[in-house]
Scaffold this motif. Structure first.
Motif, PDB file in Angstrom:
ATOM      1  N   VAL A 181      36.781  24.903 -20.573  1.00 37.18           N
ATOM      2  CA  VAL A 181      36.752  23.992 -19.425  1.00 37.18           C
ATOM      3  C   VAL A 181      37.830  24.348 -18.397  1.00 37.18           C
ATOM      4  CG1 VAL A 181      37.012  21.604 -18.721  1.00 37.18           C
ATOM      5  CG2 VAL A 181      35.633  22.158 -20.695  1.00 37.18           C
ATOM      6  N   TRP A 184      36.791  27.393 -16.580  1.00 39.50           N
ATOM      7  CA  TRP A 184      35.699  27.101 -15.660  1.00 39.50           C
ATOM      8  C   TRP A 184      36.250  26.502 -14.354  1.00 39.50           C
ATOM      9  CZ3 TRP A 184      34.083  21.794 -14.815  1.00 39.50           C
ATOM     10  CH2 TRP A 184      33.009  21.687 -13.939  1.00 39.50           C
ATOM     11  N   VAL A 202      29.680  28.817 -13.678  1.00 37.78           N
ATOM     12  CA  VAL A 202      28.666  28.261 -14.576  1.00 37.78           C
ATOM     13  C   VAL A 202      28.163  29.331 -15.518  1.00 37.78           C
ATOM     14  CG1 VAL A 202      26.340  27.343 -14.644  1.00 37.78           C
ATOM     15  CG2 VAL A 202      27.999  26.383 -13.074  1.00 37.78           C
ATOM     16  N   LEU A 205      30.666  29.847 -18.204  1.00 42.19           N
ATOM     17  CA  LEU A 205      30.709  28.760 -19.182  1.00 42.19           C
ATOM     18  C   LEU A 205      29.488  28.816 -20.097  1.00 42.19           C
ATOM     19  CD1 LEU A 205      32.513  26.426 -19.882  1.00 42.19           C
ATOM     20  CD2 LEU A 205      30.991  24.955 -18.641  1.00 42.19           C
ATOM     21  N   LEU A 206      28.308  28.992 -19.491  1.00 37.55           N
ATOM     22  CA  LEU A 206      27.101  28.931 -20.320  1.00 37.55           C
ATOM     23  C   LEU A 206      27.015  30.112 -21.270  1.00 37.55           C
ATOM     24  CD1 LEU A 206      24.413  27.396 -18.006  1.00 37.55           C
ATOM     25  CD2 LEU A 206      25.907  26.347 -19.679  1.00 37.55           C
ATOM     26  N   VAL A 209      29.450  29.554 -23.988  1.00 40.57           N
ATOM     27  CA  VAL A 209      29.077  28.444 -24.853  1.00 40.57           C
ATOM     28  C   VAL A 209      27.932  28.842 -25.779  1.00 40.57           C
ATOM     29  CG1 VAL A 209      27.891  26.263 -24.801  1.00 40.57           C
ATOM     30  CG2 VAL A 209      29.975  26.541 -23.536  1.00 40.57           C
ATOM     31  N   VAL A 210      26.974  29.618 -25.263  1.00 37.43           N
ATOM     32  CA  VAL A 210      25.920  30.112 -26.158  1.00 37.43           C
ATOM     33  C   VAL A 210      26.573  30.911 -27.279  1.00 37.43           C
ATOM     34  CG1 VAL A 210      23.984  31.689 -26.331  1.00 37.43           C
ATOM     35  CG2 VAL A 210      24.111  30.105 -24.424  1.00 37.43           C
TER      36      VAL A 210
ATOM     37  N   LEU B 410      32.442  19.495 -26.211  1.00 33.75           N
ATOM     38  CA  LEU B 410      33.321  20.559 -25.732  1.00 33.75           C
ATOM     39  C   LEU B 410      34.754  20.055 -25.801  1.00 33.75           C
ATOM     40  CD1 LEU B 410      32.433  23.273 -24.576  1.00 33.75           C
ATOM     41  CD2 LEU B 410      32.705  22.345 -22.316  1.00 33.75           C
ATOM     42  N   PRO B 411      35.696  20.835 -26.345  1.00 35.61           N
ATOM     43  CA  PRO B 411      37.085  20.411 -26.275  1.00 35.61           C
ATOM     44  C   PRO B 411      37.484  20.294 -24.809  1.00 35.61           C
ATOM     45  CG  PRO B 411      36.857  22.294 -27.711  1.00 35.61           C
ATOM     46  CD  PRO B 411      35.554  22.123 -27.009  1.00 35.61           C
ATOM     47  N   PRO B 412      38.427  19.473 -24.444  1.00 36.75           N
ATOM     48  CA  PRO B 412      39.378  18.741 -25.278  1.00 36.75           C
ATOM     49  C   PRO B 412      38.803  17.513 -25.988  1.00 36.75           C
ATOM     50  CG  PRO B 412      39.792  18.340 -22.953  1.00 36.75           C
ATOM     51  CD  PRO B 412      38.722  19.362 -23.017  1.00 36.75           C
ATOM     52  N   ALA B 440      21.813  25.210 -31.662  1.00 36.44           N
ATOM     53  CA  ALA B 440      22.918  25.928 -31.022  1.00 36.44           C
ATOM     54  C   ALA B 440      22.610  26.186 -29.552  1.00 36.44           C
ATOM     55  CB  ALA B 440      23.161  27.242 -31.749  1.00 36.44           C
ATOM     56  N   LEU B 441      21.366  26.571 -29.279  1.00 41.19           N
ATOM     57  CA  LEU B 441      21.022  26.817 -27.879  1.00 41.19           C
ATOM     58  C   LEU B 441      21.086  25.517 -27.083  1.00 41.19           C
ATOM     59  CD1 LEU B 441      18.157  29.403 -28.254  1.00 41.19           C
ATOM     60  CD2 LEU B 441      20.519  29.771 -27.625  1.00 41.19           C
ATOM     61  N   VAL B 443      23.183  23.164 -27.564  1.00 47.12           N
ATOM     62  CA  VAL B 443      24.576  22.870 -27.215  1.00 47.12           C
ATOM     63  C   VAL B 443      24.850  23.403 -25.818  1.00 47.12           C
ATOM     64  CG1 VAL B 443      26.966  23.346 -27.768  1.00 47.12           C
ATOM     65  CG2 VAL B 443      25.363  22.897 -29.588  1.00 47.12           C
ATOM     66  N   ALA B 444      24.415  24.653 -25.579  1.00 47.66           N
ATOM     67  CA  ALA B 444      24.636  25.261 -24.265  1.00 47.66           C
ATOM     68  C   ALA B 444      23.865  24.508 -23.184  1.00 47.66           C
ATOM     69  CB  ALA B 444      24.223  26.719 -24.305  1.00 47.66           C
ATOM     70  N   ILE B 447      25.514  21.290 -22.364  1.00 50.33           N
ATOM     71  CA  ILE B 447      26.708  21.456 -21.542  1.00 50.33           C
ATOM     72  C   ILE B 447      26.313  21.644 -20.091  1.00 50.33           C
ATOM     73  CG2 ILE B 447      28.560  23.082 -21.074  1.00 50.33           C
ATOM     74  CD1 ILE B 447      28.944  23.193 -24.099  1.00 50.33           C
ATOM     75  N   LEU B 451      27.633  19.203 -17.291  1.00 45.49           N
ATOM     76  CA  LEU B 451      28.444  19.941 -16.330  1.00 45.49           C
ATOM     77  C   LEU B 451      28.072  19.567 -14.902  1.00 45.49           C
ATOM     78  CD1 LEU B 451      30.579  22.052 -16.570  1.00 45.49           C
ATOM     79  CD2 LEU B 451      28.880  23.790 -16.162  1.00 45.49           C
TER      80      LEU B 451
END
Lengths: 531, 519
Positions: A181, A184, A202, A205-206, A209-210, B410-412, B440-441, B443-444, B447, B451
């Motif tokens: 984060v 980003w 983006v 990040l994506l 994250v994947v 997502l952290p924090p 898992a996909l 999750v992305a 986000i 976002l």
């Protein structure tokens, strides 16, 4: 000599676990303070913010150094119902990376954030160049959101340190994701306004994250099989809790996840764009620290934990690594954006690291770990130079005419020469040992690897190394060398000079005395691999 | 046959019911008063929560039982997981009550009493629905399960429809639309549930849940379970049974939407947990139906949420996606799965409540702002109304950001990460790789969804670099609304809302420092 060393070490106070407080707390406190302060109606001056951040990073670096010397172990039960421990356990693998993070952290926070500027859109040729064109102010001025920017830097450092220190897989994962984060925000808010910075942010990040979700899958699969999330337990069991097919699946998930982060060809496409957009300190952290999380993860979570699965995927991984070396080096020969070019060269260097890891020998792993740290220092150095140049030029496009660095900015010029030379693997500089070691290890890989393939990979990687010399020459010819003196740009300011000197000395030191680093990683490597 | 009542154990259910009766009695005694009902309701919910609290700390395996027959079987049995769900539902309902307080105690048109006598009615409805929700996870047989589920559902239909009389006619008509959508789906789902219950009784020869393991026709039992799951999937709004969710959420008053998105989900999940536990003795089997529901809910919910322009609609679709996450561990049909789903639900509950509280607070500042918006109340919840919130009201934006990060995992916001870990663990223990990869996909994808909102929150209004990140993220095009937040500092946010924001944020922060893990 060793007596002197022992004496010096005896001078270090024995703070035990307090070293961790010294290493982590300043970053957390500074980040929280800056985040709060940034929202105040009357914001503090940029000097206060900058110095707070720099002091926090420096104190944290001292703490990290203490951790590296003392290596205290902290174990606290954190999530009892999941059997997760808050354990910090530095070892030979993580100590070099911790030190690297600390050094790069100081450099990144020391650099000034440049405000968004008008961009020179027309190419400057000799005829129409204006010798009296205003020279951009390079020293830090009050950029809006400076406090948030520094808070993000601190959080990135905190996350990276946490991930490297973690002795528990889930804690590693938390640190691994903690950097996302803030990074980003760094890219999307403080990136280059002329490029599509939101798109880049983006995408960063994506993609990551994947990758990290796949890593999470792998971690959980191993955790359910072994009944523990302790990395030491995982390494000790060596995958005996998983069947062959499970090992293959787990290794695939983890390797793809980390390969997105490293990045390994063909999953590298996000990196050049993100690097070209990120602010200088962001690029430095990304190249020197965040990418290392990927390689660190491979060595920590894949090689010892699912050895059988890793052996099965190693040839493919090595093949992709060397493809990346050649591909990225070829791109470097034609890339017009200097910052992107450095990003591409990063991909090539990490290809060598991956090749070393995949070779499955002690020599290969040693070379990979060395190359990892060397790349961190070299890329940090190069991004400091190139970021400064991009700001001064008003863009990193090589097709615009630039004054020869050798003539107008000797400091930046020298740093660029050192960085590019190290990057091309010149003996005597840090880049050499990692690359030559990886190629040699690939030539004689571990017996359970297909010999022929790996020899082929070694040859291709060597060719890629030669290409690196070619693009180094190209960059130096276009940027450093020449007779042009217009448009003049100012030379490195004090912070840049100090940062460049620090990094340059370390690059030289590692190149001349590689055993300095190799002796730290050796015990870990011997523990992981038999041969 | 003598029924042993054990009223103390049943108190979490009884307290709201008693409060509902009292509310109606008070209305008869002192007609026209508006706030005593709300105080009574709050007391009932708090009492229920206090009664559920001891159950949370009872050792694993123990249950608090009530309504028992002499042969030892009980129609009501609450173990630690059940008590945790009950506690979450009761406190969630309390949050909703506080959210609805200004609206429900408001005067009708002309300053007089609402002609429908709303305050006592809606309070009583909320209390009865909550009683139903609390009873579901403790149900010991099909009869109690079905009755308590309906008790949890039908009052919410009325709550959706019963909007203030001062609202514009089209807006009220929309609320009725939403209520009809909810009513229709709940009837269909009741039909499926009844059919499933019938099969269950046929397969096991009893309406009790205990003793499902020793049946002659396991295939009939699985069929019954699939039907029951389908019926409950309506309530949890899992794809493909989700169609009512966006309509009803957008049409209902905001506090009622909050109720549907949080407390009602506890009923659905509680029902699922009961079913899964009854089947759970057949360890190691994966119920493909639940796995498919989970995968489809996550994917569809996230994909549609990606294009939403309204905060409530985005949350509605995110609910669909989160329903997938709640269902995910249940696909493995183990006892550990039930507690994993429950733990995920608790985290989801807190984060979603927090997000809704902030949305209500922001909508309040917009709606009552000096700039009266021509676009009506819908603009108050538009994503664009949140633009620059981080600058304008950091104390609202930061908790909202924390809630969204928790939902994204997502952290924090470590609480969210740990919740995702807990939900994924049983799936990987089973080595259901395809489901794990889909998750898992997602999750992305998730986000990416949250976002967009975070980008709007953080965008700096009026920055010289043009539209800022928000425009690129697709939230542009509402320039007329942009003036709402930043033009003025707006009216002060209600103290009650600040308290809620503070408490829920504290819970999330605490959950991030010392994560709960599984219950």
């Amino acid at each position: 000599m060793s007596g002197v060393r022992a004496d010096l070490l005896a001078l270090v106070p024995d703070l035990g676990a307090w070293w961790y407080a010294l290493a982590l707390a300043p970053l957390l406190l500074a980040a929280a303070m800056l985040l709060v302060v940034g929202q105040w109606p009357t914001r503090p001056g940029h000097r206060v913010v900058h110095r707070t951040s720099l002091v926090a990073a420096t104190v944290s670096a001292i703490g990290v150094a203490g951790v590296a010397v003392d290596r205290p172990v902290v174990e606290m039960s954190w999530i009892p119902s999941l059997g997760v421990w808050f354990s910090l356990r530095p070892d030979g693998l993580s100590v070099p990376l911790l030190l690297l993070t600390a050094v790069v952290g100081v450099v990144a926070t020391a650099l000034h954030l440049h405000p968004d500027r008008e961009v020179r859109t027309v190419a400057v040729d000799l005829e129409d160049s204006d010798p009296t064109a205003p020279i951009p102010v390079v020293k830090g001025i009050d950029v809006p959101g400076l406090a948030t920017y520094h808070a993000c830097l601190q959080l990135v450092l905190l996350g990276a340190l946490l991930a490297f220190l973690a002795g528990d897989a889930l804690l590693f994962f938390v640190g691994f994701e903690l950097v996302l984060v803030p990074m980003w925000i760094l890219i999307s808010r403080y990136g280059d306004p002329t490029s599509d910075r939101d798109g880049a942010a983006v995408r960063f990040l994506l993609v990551t994250v994947v990758g990290s979700s796949l890593v999470l899958l792998g971690i959980l699969a191993v955790a359910t099989a072994t009944g523990s999330t302790d990395l030491q337990v995982w390494a000790a069991q060596g995958g005996s809790a998983l069947g062959r097919s499970s090992q293959l699946a787990v290794a695939a998930a983890l390797l793809v996840g980390f390969a997105l982060k490293v990045p390994v060809f063909p999953l590298h496409t996000w990196l050049p764009w993100v690097h070209a957009t990120a602010p200088t300190a962001g690029s430095v952290l990304l190249a020197a620290v965040l990418l290392k999380l990927g390689t660190y993860g491979m060595v920590r979570l894949v090689v010892p934990v699912v050895p059988e699965g890793f052996t099965a995927w190693a040839p493919l991984l090595a093949g992709l690594g060397v493809t990346g070396i050649v591909w990225a080096s070829l791109v470097c020969l034609v890339e017009r954006d200097l910052k992107r070019l450095i990003a591409w060269s990063s991909i090539a260097h990490l290809g060598f690291v991956v090749l070393g890891i995949a070779s499955g020998t002690q020599a290969g792993l040693q070379a990979a770990l060395f190359g990892n740290v060397a790349h961190g220092l070299i890329s940090a150095l190069l991004f400091v130079v190139v970021g400064g140049l991009k700001h001064r030029w008003g863009g990193a496009d090589l097709s615009h005419g630039h004054a020869a660095l050798r003539e107008v900015t000797p400091h930046l010029g020298l740093a660029l020469v050192v960085g590019m030379a190290a990057s091309s693997g010149l003996p005597g500089l840090a880049g050499f040992w990692g690359e030559i070691g990886s190629v040699l290890a690939a030539w004689s890989p571990s017996p359970d690897r297909p010999d022929g393939w790996f020899r082929g990979f070694a040859v291709v990687a060597a060719v890629g190394g030669a290409l690196a010399v070619a693009y180094t020459v190209r960059v130096l010819r276009e940027v450093w060398f020449g007779e042009r003196l217009e448009p003049r740009i100012p030379d490195a300011v004090l912070t840049e000079r100090t940062a460049l000197r620090l990094l340059g000395v370390l690059v030289l030191l590692l190149g001349l005395v590689p055993t300095l680093l190799l002796s730290i990683t050796a015990p870990f490597v011997e523990g992981v691999l038999v041969r | 046959m003598r029924l042993q009542l054990d009223l103390v154990a049943v108190l979490p259910v009884l307290a709201p019911v008693l409060a509902a009766v009292l509310v109606l009695l008070v209305d008869v005694a002192v007609p026209g008063r508006r706030s005593p009902h709300l105080w009574l309701g709050a007391a009932g919910l708090l009492g229920g929560a206090a009664a559920a609290l001891p159950g949370v700390w009872q050792p694993a395996g123990d249950t608090r039982q009530g309504l028992c027959l002499p042969d030892g079987w009980c129609a009501y049995a609450a173990d630690d997981l059940t008590s945790m769900l009950q506690l979450g539902a009761l406190l969630g309902a309390l949050v909703v009550l506080v959210l609805a307080w200004p609206e429900w105690s408001a005067a009708g048109s002309g300053g007089g009493v609402e002609p429908t006598g709303r305050a006592p009615v809606v309070t009583a409805l909320l209390l009865t629905a909550t009683a139903g929700v609390v009873a579901v996870p403790a149900a010991g047989d099909l009869g109690s399960l079905l009755v308590s589920l309906e008790l949890a559902t039908l009052p919410t239909v009325v709550l959706v429809a019963l909007v203030r009389t001062t609202w514009a006619a089209p807006r009220r008509a929309r609320a009725v639309d939403g209520a009809v959508a909810l009513l229709t789906t709940s009837l269909v789902s009741f039909g499926l549930l009844a059919l499933g219950a019938g099969f269950w009784a046929a397969a096991t020869g009893s309406t009790r849940f205990a003793g499902a393991a020793s049946v002659d026709h396991p295939e009939l039992l699985v069929l019954a379970a699939v039907l029951l799951v389908a019926g409950l999937a309506f309530k949890v709004s899992a794809v493909p049974f989700h169609a009512w969710t966006p309509i009803t959420y957008a049409a209902a008053p905001l506090p009622v939407t909050t109720y549907l998105a949080t407390v009602s989900k506890v009923a659905a999940l509680g029902g699922l947990v009961v079913v899964v536990r009854a089947l759970g003795t057949v360890e190691g089997t994966t119920l493909l139906a639940i796995a498919l529901l989970a995968a489809a809910s996550m994917t569809v919910g996230n994909l549609v949420a990606l294009t939403q322009q309204d905060a409530v609609r985005l949350l509605a679709w995110s609910t669909v996606a989160q329903a997938g996450w709640v269902l995910l561990p249940l696909a493995t049909l183990s006892s550990r799965a039930a507690s994993a789903a429950g733990s995920y639900l608790v985290v989801y509950l807190v984060a979603t409540l927090l997000a809704f509280v902030v949305v209500v607070a922001v909508a309040g500042t917009v709606r009552h702002g000096p700039v009266e918006d021509p676009a009506g109340p819908a603009a108050a919840t538009a994503l664009a109304a949140h633009r620059g919130l981080l600058r304008a009201r950091p104390l609202l934006a930061v908790p909202l950001g924390l809630a969204l990060l928790t939902l994204a995992g997502l952290p924090p916001a470590v609480a969210g990460v740990v919740a995702k870990v807990v939900a994924l663990r049983p799936v990987l223990g089973d080595e259901t790789w395809w489901l794990a990869v889909v998750a898992a996909l997602n999750v992305a994808l998730g986000i990416a969804v949250y976002l967009r909102w975070l980008v709007v929150l953080a965008s700096s209004e009026g920055s010289p670099q043009g539209e800022g990140p928000a425009a690129a993220a697709g939230a542009g095009g509402d320039t007329d609304v942009r003036t709402t937040v930043e033009a003025t500092t707006g009216p002060a946010v209600d103290v009650r809302l600040w308290v809620l924001v503070g408490l829920l944020t504290a819970l999330l922060v605490l959950g991030s420092i010392v994560p709960l893990g599984t219950i």
